[in-house]
Design an enzyme around this catalytic site. Sequence first.
Site, PDB file in Angstrom:
ATOM      1  N   ILE A   1      39.940  45.656  53.191  1.00 42.07           N
ATOM      2  CA  ILE A   1      39.996  44.340  52.575  1.00 42.07           C
ATOM      3  C   ILE A   1      40.586  44.442  51.177  1.00 42.07           C
ATOM      4  O   ILE A   1      40.124  45.237  50.359  1.00 42.07           O
ATOM      5  CB  ILE A   1      38.587  43.709  52.487  1.00 42.07           C
ATOM      6  N   GLY A   2      41.596  43.636  50.874  1.00 38.91           N
ATOM      7  CA  GLY A   2      42.226  43.635  49.560  1.00 38.91           C
ATOM      8  C   GLY A   2      41.810  42.422  48.750  1.00 38.91           C
ATOM      9  O   GLY A   2      42.422  41.352  48.857  1.00 38.91           O
TER      10      GLY A   2
ATOM     11  N   GLU B   1      25.423  40.776  39.199  1.00 36.48           N
ATOM     12  CA  GLU B   1      25.540  39.583  38.354  1.00 36.48           C
ATOM     13  C   GLU B   1      26.214  38.434  39.096  1.00 36.48           C
ATOM     14  O   GLU B   1      25.807  37.263  38.989  1.00 36.48           O
ATOM     15  CB  GLU B   1      26.325  39.933  37.085  1.00 36.48           C
TER      16      GLU B   1
ATOM     17  N   THR C   1      37.971  50.211  49.883  1.00 33.35           N
ATOM     18  CA  THR C   1      37.361  51.333  50.591  1.00 33.35           C
ATOM     19  C   THR C   1      38.251  51.814  51.729  1.00 33.35           C
ATOM     20  O   THR C   1      38.668  51.037  52.583  1.00 33.35           O
ATOM     21  CB  THR C   1      35.983  50.925  51.140  1.00 33.35           C
TER      22      THR C   1
ATOM     23  N   GLU D   1      30.047  40.079  55.112  1.00 35.53           N
ATOM     24  CA  GLU D   1      29.980  41.349  54.399  1.00 35.53           C
ATOM     25  C   GLU D   1      28.663  41.528  53.673  1.00 35.53           C
ATOM     26  O   GLU D   1      28.142  42.647  53.570  1.00 35.53           O
ATOM     27  CB  GLU D   1      31.131  41.452  53.395  1.00 35.53           C
TER      28      GLU D   1
END
Length: 386
Positions: free
Chosen positions: A131-132, A373, A166, A251
């Site tokens: 995933i970009g 956060e 990743t 995800e």
Amino acid sequence: MSTSFHYPAFGIPRELDGLRREVRAFLGEASQGWSGWDIGHSWTGFDRAFSREVGRRGWIGMTWPKAYGGHERSALERYVVVEEMLAAGAPVGAHWVGDRQSGPLLLRIGSEAQKRRFLPKIASGEAAFCIGLSEPGAGSDLASLRSRATRVDGGWRLNGRKIWTTYAKNCDFMIGLFRSQGTAEADKHKGLSQYLIDLQSSGLEIRPIVDLTGEAHFNEIVFDDVFVPDESLVGRENEGWAQANAELAFERSGPDRYLSSFPLLPLSIDAVNAAGRADRLSARRLGEALADVVTLREMSLSILGQLAAGTTPAQEAALTKDLGTTFEQRLPELVREITDHAPVLTEGDTLSELQAYLVQSVPTYSLRGGTREIMRGIIARGLGLR
């Protein structure tokens, strides 16, 4: 792995026990020779041969239509397979993103040609996806991305950089988010589109990022006038922000967000019992950890039901991810507190090797998939607090 501890089956119908036994038998054989270091990688362990075997058994794309290489099984059946894989620390990284994220996205909004081309390859364990999203300089503010897709004859030209991707160096394809219209300063949530990118494309460079363990799971990807054809657009042009947020719910809510450190728990129980140290302190601390697992599992299963119903539980997924990664990060300290196993690479000592890997890697767990956060900001917005 431990033989004295079995992952609890709370919330899963008993008729799926047969599938669970089948997966455990497969993993019991496949895990022969896995070191603690190997097990610690969990869903980031990349093994194409393992993924192809999992695909051959019908355990990738389980809920997808058979027309696209799937098996039309239930979401709970898939959940059983996933949690057994994670509880064993299986190297599922070569098919993980495709099965969890990219495949469901294509199934929901991809073109018919995209579904027929990519989904069967994911389901067979042949195609590995990444995933970009994140970019250098953007921090945790994903919507401020500056990588750009420019319209040209027959498609787009991609320019910019993605980071913290990743296993990009090992994967075949990426689904990347690029600015296709306007600027981040004008309205950062508009004008974004998603594209299917062949990672062998001309003009694309992948730079591994070495981490504390000496490995390079993360990568930076540089796009220098990379051409992607018209048919690479995923969904609708300029609607990538909403699409990516829906994708992130998959995800952030799955069992990988609380089971990445789980193999420590049964091994710790075995170590405490073997050493005769099952005192009130260890019983209380282990009981607290197991209670956390059960609670997080119920939260994850609840979100699974919402996703299966076609909703986008972004706030619920963010809460599960926040609490889950906090739990994962606490487990190595729990092991230090109740056992005498030091986090060192002692050959043959699975618990110490596993702990050694996790002590170095768990700080990243509250970064990947969105920082703590950012998760709390999403939760606050859902509660009307900001």
